[in-house]
Every structure is written in structure tokens, then in C-alpha cells.
Design an enzyme around this catalytic site. Structure first.
Site, mmCIF file in Angstrom:
data_model
loop_
_atom_site.group_PDB
_atom_site.id
_atom_site.type_symbol
_atom_site.label_atom_id
_atom_site.label_comp_id
_atom_site.label_asym_id
_atom_site.label_seq_id
_atom_site.Cartn_x
_atom_site.Cartn_y
_atom_site.Cartn_z
ATOM 1 N N LYS A 83 0.823 -1.209 0.000
ATOM 2 C CA LYS A 83 0.000 0.000 0.000
ATOM 3 C C LYS A 83 0.859 1.260 0.000
ATOM 4 O O LYS A 83 1.874 1.336 0.691
ATOM 5 C CB LYS A 83 -0.922 -0.027 1.223
ATOM 6 C CG LYS A 83 -1.954 1.088 1.270
ATOM 7 C CD LYS A 83 -2.872 0.875 2.468
ATOM 8 C CE LYS A 83 -3.954 1.933 2.552
ATOM 9 N NZ LYS A 83 -4.869 1.675 3.699
ATOM 10 N N SER A 158 -9.484 1.763 2.718
ATOM 11 C CA SER A 158 -8.594 2.612 1.929
ATOM 12 C C SER A 158 -7.524 1.838 1.161
ATOM 13 O O SER A 158 -6.819 2.402 0.326
ATOM 14 C CB SER A 158 -7.912 3.631 2.837
ATOM 15 O OG SER A 158 -7.125 2.979 3.820
ATOM 16 N N SER A 182 -10.131 -1.038 6.459
ATOM 17 C CA SER A 182 -9.503 -0.715 5.180
ATOM 18 C C SER A 182 -8.772 -1.851 4.487
ATOM 19 O O SER A 182 -8.341 -1.697 3.345
ATOM 20 C CB SER A 182 -8.545 0.464 5.354
ATOM 21 O OG SER A 182 -9.272 1.642 5.607
#
Length: 438
Positions: A83, A158, A182
Site C-alpha cells: 500500500k 482505503s 480498510s
């Protein structure tokens, strides 16, 4: 479940890839080349920065080590995405924001160092909602990540790009972060597995923070067993080897948490397999969970971004900026009260679990909404998309409990997720429940 446009790792598990590597049927260099080619050809905006040269070098090293009898375990030679707010030494890591458009990390985050130590090949960074501050995954400086099942739909966030990348078969493994869901939300909406370990199980040092006492590092992969292998490799655990007896699974009625699409609830319930009983969360407990989560996240997030809000507010995405300004208005007493409430919520959660080892719910109560949608119709009423996406997942960040989402089939051609949540220390039961799921 078969993705409409499968990639080279669609349907391939970590243990299967490991067998192919160790038998000589493939090499880390070949797997990495497949990943890089697939990423280059994909139109999902799943990746932000790709390190082709660094990945190729790491793959060659992985092959040389295997040839020399050095085997680092189940992640050895496996391509992985990370990420875009987890630091990778020498790589551009942007946090999905114009504030860090040209930022290059100086050193690896602790979880990336563990990933490399386990022999994985880091191929690049995956799209995040700006500063991880949103469960929709469609507010990033580089544009929204797109759902492989329907590119007009959001991935959830996210860890948006990590969910899309694994679901599309671009990589077999990705790291994400989970502050209110997330990892689990994009895994569920994209049709893969996502595991949020207990708080601190995978270290968050070197991860750009959203909310320090809620942030968890987690993993996304094709199946629960793949997530288990990755977790064990990154934490030096041996959950995969722990003997587990019968696991009692309780069904936490989703409507006691949030209005839920009955088709989603039905698919998740069917996927849960044998249910030992049902429980409901009392309205006053739900309200305390929501108030506590909001106050803790708002207070800690506002502290992280206070300087940027004062000096360069125009560099934020407008929606993220509005949320940060609201967060900054939170009175300090509400944050202090919320931190105290977490102890009370532990008692409520223990009573909720009662005789059950694991509680099951849908991961998300709605299907993946179109990109940009902020209200959805459910049962003839309008619901806030952000609230819906977080409703089933965020309580378990407040308590730091391990939680796992696994695919639960399709509704209208879109994935549904089943969430399983365990008591503290109940990771082995959690994965056993996933194996029991139908």
C-alpha cells in the site's frame, strides 16, 4: 467465482505457487515478469509506483537462494504489492496525496523488512485513498482504483489498490492497512480474502499513520489459507500448525449494526456454514462503539495533519479536506472519554461473544457502489455509503481484535464478503471457522 478478466495469478494460491517454485516448474523471475506485464496492461489504477528493476533483482536473488538450498518459507519468490503509505526504501511513496507527490522513502517500514526477510518480491505500491482517510478508495491524487468485477464500481478503501490487484490476479499477495476496515472492505468488495490481525501483530513502524491506536497492518490474498501463510511468515507464528477442535460460530445479526441488503446478508449467512446461535448488538452498545471510533480516529487524525491543514490545505482532496476540518473541531474531552470507553466496550464485546469462539457477519452490508456515490438506496431509504462500508468492520478496530473476510459468492455479479471475528488470542479458531465455512 471467476473474475471477468483474469490475470496471471487468478486462482493460484501461495502454497501452489510455492510448490511450482520448489519443483522447478517456474522461477521467481518468471512470476515477477508475469506480475509486471499484468500490471502494465491493467486499467484499474491499482498501482502507483512500479519498481521493475528492483523487483527483477530481488527475484533473481530469490532464485539463486533456492538453488543454493536457502528457503525462506512460503513467501519466498512471491510477487507482492504494498500500500502506498507503507515506506519502501528508495521508492516513491505518496500517501495518495499531492502533499507527498515526490516523496521517496529513506528506509523500509518494519512490515516491508519482514516481507523481504520472508523472501517476497516487492513489485510496487498500490493505490490508497488519500492518507487512508476514507473507506471508498476513490479519492487519491492519482485517481480512483477500479473494481475488477465492474470498473465503474469502487473497490472500497482505503487499501483500494491492494484489493483490486489481488482480485485481478496482478499479484498473489498485497499488504494493506486497516483503521476501520480498510483491508477487509476492499477485500470483500473485490472478492478476495483480507486479514486484519490483532493490534500490533504486524508492526506499523514506518507506516504513515492515520490513527495510531486504531491502525493495523494486514494482508490481502486469494483465500483465507493464503492470508494465514502470509501472517505466519510475517509474524513468526505457527497458526497453520495449531490443532483446533470444534469452533462455535455465532451469527451477529447484521441489522443490529446497520440496515443490510437482504441478498448480501443471505449470501454471507449461507457462506458461514454451521451456525451455533444468533446474537444482536444492543443499540446503546452500537452507539458507544460508533462514538468511540469516531472520537478516537478524529482526534488522532487531526493531530497527524494539523500542520498541513494550516500550511497547505489546498493540496488535499476537497472531500478529505472537509473531513479533516471536521475532525479538527473535536473537543479534547471527547477523545479522552473515548479512550476510557474502550475498556467498557471490551466488557460488552465479551458478553456479545458469550459461548461463541467466533462471530460472523457480512463484511459490508451493501454491494460495491459506483465510484463517487455517497448515498445509496437500501430498503427504500437513503443511507450514507461511508457509514455503510464501515458499519460491520470498525468496532473490531476499536478493540484491536483479529478479523478476517472471505469471499461469500456473488449478488448481481458483484462480490459479497463474510466477516469472521475472534476473541483476543483466537486467531487459530478464526481460520478454523474460515475452513468450516461453506
Amino acid at each position: 467465482m471467476t473474475i471477468p478478466s483474469p490475470g496471471p495469478f487468478t486462482g493460484r494460491t501461495l502454497d501452489g505457487l510455492g510448490r511450482d517454485l520448489r519443483s522447478g516448474r517456474t522461477t521467481a523471475a518468471e512470476l515477477t515478469a508475469l506480475a509486471l506485464d499484468a500490471i502494465a496492461g491493467a486499467e484499474l489504477n491499482a498501482f502507483v509506483t512500479v519498481d521493475a528493476a528492483g523487483a527483477a533483482k530481488a527475484a533473481r536473488q530469490a532464485d539463486e537462494e533456492l538453488a543454493a538450498g536457502i528457503d525462506r518459507g512460503p513467501l519466498h519468490g512471491i510477487p507482492a504489492g504494498v500500500k502506498d503509505l507503507i515506506m519502501i526504501a528508495g521508492m516513491r511513496v505518496t500517501m495518495g496525496s499531492r502533499h507527498f507527490a515526490d516523496h521517496v522513502a529513506e528506509e523500509d517500514a518494519a512490515c516491508v523488512a519482514l516481507l523481504r526477510r520472508a523472501g517476497a518480491v516487492v513489485v510496487g505500491t498500490t493505490t490508497t485513498h488519500e492518507f487512508a482517510y476514507g473507506p471508498t478508495g476513490d479519492r487519491s491524487a492519482g485517481g480512483p482504483a477500479r473494481n475488477p468485477w465492474d470498473p465503474s464500481r469502487m473497490t472500497g478503501g482505503s487499501s483500494a489498490g491492494s484489493g483490486a490487484a489481488v482480485a485481478a490476479g496482478l499479484v498473489p499477495l498485497a499488504l494493506g492497512t486497516d483503521t476501520g476496515g480498510s483491508v477487509r472492505i476492499p477485500a470483500a468488495l473485490c472478492g478476495v480474502a483480507g486479514f486484519k490481525p490483532a493490534y500490533g501483530a504486524i508492526p506499523a513502524d514506518g507506516v504513515f499513520p492515520l490513527s495510531r491506536t486504531l491502525d493495523h497492518v494486514g494482508v490481502l490474498a486469494a483465500t483465507a489459507s493464503c492470508c494465514l501463510l502470509a501472517h505466519d511468515a510475517l509474524t513468526a507464528s505457527r497458526l497453520a500448525e495449531d490443532p483446533v477442535g470444534e469452533v462455535r460460530v455465532g451469527w451477529l445479526e447484521p441489522d443490529s449494526l446497520f440496515p443490510t441488503d437482504p441478498r448480501v446478508a443471505g449470501a454471507a449467512r449461507a457462506a458461514a456454514g454451521q451456525i451455533a446461535g444468533e446474537v444482536r448488538m444492543a443499540p446503546e452498545v452500537l452507539e458507544l462503539f460508533r462514538e468511540t471510533y469516531l472520537a478516537v480516529q478524529s482526534g488522532e487524525t487531526a493531530a497527524v495533519h494539523a500542520g498541513r491543514l494550516a500550511s497547505a490545505p489546498g493540496l488535499f482532496d476537497p472531500e478529505v479536506l472537509d473531513r479533516l476540518r471536521l475532525a479538527a473541531e473535536l473537543p479534547a474531552w471527547r477523545y479522552v472519554r473515548a479512550m476510557d470507553a474502550r475498556r467498557e466496550l471490551e466488557e460488552h464485546a465479551e458478553a456479545l461473544f458469550g459461548p461463541y469462539d467466533v462471530l460472523a457477519t457480512p463484511t459490508v452490508p451493501i454491494l460495491a457502489p459506483p465510484i463517487g456515490m455517497r448515498e445509496a438506496e437500501l430498503g427504500g431509504e437513503q443511507v450514507q455509503v461511508r457509514a455503510a462500508l464501515l458499519a460491520m468492520t470498525s468496532p473490531w478496530n476499536v478493540l484491536g481484535r483479529p478479523a478476517l473476510t472471505v469471499p461469500a459468492g456473488l449478488v448481481d455479479g458483484l462480490p459479497v464478503g463474510l466477516q469472521l471475528v475472534a476473541r483476543p488470542g483466537g486467531e487459530a479458531q478464526l481460520f478454523a471457522a474460515a475452513r468450516q465455512a461453506g
